[in-house]
Design an enzyme around this catalytic site. Structure first.
Site, short mmCIF file in Angstrom:
data_model
loop_
_atom_site.label_atom_id
_atom_site.label_comp_id
_atom_site.label_asym_id
_atom_site.label_seq_id
_atom_site.Cartn_x
_atom_site.Cartn_y
_atom_site.Cartn_z
N VAL A 132 17.81 28.35 31.76
CA VAL A 132 18.16 28.73 30.39
C VAL A 132 19.31 29.73 30.46
O VAL A 132 19.11 30.89 30.83
CB VAL A 132 16.95 29.33 29.66
CG1 VAL A 132 17.35 29.79 28.26
CG2 VAL A 132 15.81 28.30 29.59
N ASP A 133 20.51 29.29 30.12
CA ASP A 133 21.69 30.16 30.08
C ASP A 133 21.82 30.72 28.67
O ASP A 133 21.73 29.98 27.68
CB ASP A 133 22.96 29.37 30.42
CG ASP A 133 22.89 28.73 31.80
OD1 ASP A 133 22.24 29.30 32.69
OD2 ASP A 133 23.50 27.65 31.98
N HIS A 134 22.07 32.02 28.56
CA HIS A 134 22.10 32.60 27.21
C HIS A 134 23.24 33.60 27.04
O HIS A 134 23.70 34.24 27.99
CB HIS A 134 20.76 33.27 26.89
CG HIS A 134 20.43 34.47 27.75
ND1 HIS A 134 20.75 35.75 27.39
CD2 HIS A 134 19.81 34.56 28.94
CE1 HIS A 134 20.34 36.59 28.33
NE2 HIS A 134 19.76 35.89 29.28
N PHE A 140 22.64 28.26 25.74
CA PHE A 140 23.77 27.35 25.88
C PHE A 140 23.54 26.39 27.05
O PHE A 140 22.78 26.69 27.97
CB PHE A 140 25.07 28.13 26.14
CG PHE A 140 25.60 28.86 24.93
CD1 PHE A 140 26.67 28.35 24.21
CD2 PHE A 140 25.02 30.04 24.51
CE1 PHE A 140 27.17 29.02 23.09
CE2 PHE A 140 25.50 30.72 23.39
CZ PHE A 140 26.58 30.20 22.69
#
Length: 251
Positions: A132-134, A140
């Site tokens: 989970v890129d944030h 995102f």
């Protein structure tokens, strides 16, 4: 949050489309680190217990996984290996598993509940890692190019509900900054998911990894901590002894 016996500290290696190891800053500027085979051999000598390799261009460029190349990497790797980059179909994972990959990291696939369910059904939840890129409170995908419309917590919870057994939580803004991790977000997400959280993005020294564990992460992961030394970011692939010591003789 999962209760585990001891923390893990995981080097993360980024592969580009040319099969080179690089380190990014905020998913943009890249620094060449070296040949992946040489770096893996160095980590073997350091007795690292776990390694994560991510192809950061595969998802954006849409090219297929080079299973022969991954097999060569896994053949050099004396520790458990997680691999991600361009995973869109459970059928892609069979040759990866045969060649020694133990965990599958899904990025854009973290939004695909059917894919996660299929992977978990075949390989078990413990082999499925949702990345989970944030940034700015939003999750995102595709190298930070596309907003999912979800918060990091929402996406992490959805991935876990679909069958992911671990979550990598990566701060885009702090990527490569080496100034410390997003402890508030780590604590928030770790407290709300029932699986181990791996904190990534922002660590530049051992203390930052320890802080992520104190915030609730089950594991602290980094590229910069294991690739650079000093203010001028000289490339030095290493694995500090105090990480091994703090983990009771291993990761």
């Amino acid at each position: 949050m999962s209760d585990i016996a001891r923390p893990r500290y995981i080097p993360v290696l980024l592969l580009d489309r040319h099969r080179r190891l690089v380190k990014t800053v905020a998913f943009g500027e890249r620094t060449y680190i070296g040949d992946p085979f040489n770096v893996i051999r160095l980590f073997n000598e350091k007795e690292v217990d776990e390694l994560c390799i991510l192809d950061i261009d595969a998802g954006r460029d849409g090219y297929e996984i080079d299973h022969g190349f991954v097999a060569e990497l896994a053949g050099e790797c004396f520790m458990p290996l997680a691999y991600g980059g361009g995973l869109r179909d459970v059928r892609q994972c069979a040759p990866l598993a045969r060649n020694g990959v133990e965990k599958f990291v899904v990025g854009a696939g973290a939004t695909d509940a059917a894919l996660i369910d299929a992977l978990a059904s075949v390989y078990g939840s413990s082999s499925v890692v949702a990345c989970v890129d944030h940034r700015d409170g939003r999750a995102f995908v595709d190298g930070g190019q596309h907003d999912t419309g979800l918060s990091p917590l929402d996406l992490a919870q959805a991935a876990v509900a679909a069958g992911a057994g671990e979550v990598i939580l990566q701060s885009i803004e702090r990527d490569g900054a080496r100034t410390g991790m997003d402890l508030a977000m780590i604590a928030k997400v770790a407290d709300e998911i029932p699986v181990p959280l791996i904190a990534l993005g922002g660590a530049g020294e051992v203390a930052h990894l320890a802080e992520s564990i104190e915030a609730g992460a089950a594991a602290g992961a980094s590229g910069s901590t294991f690739s650079f030394i000093g203010r001028l970011r000289a490339v030095l692939v290493t694995y500090p002894e105090d990480l091994t010591d703090s983990a009771g003789g291993g990761l």
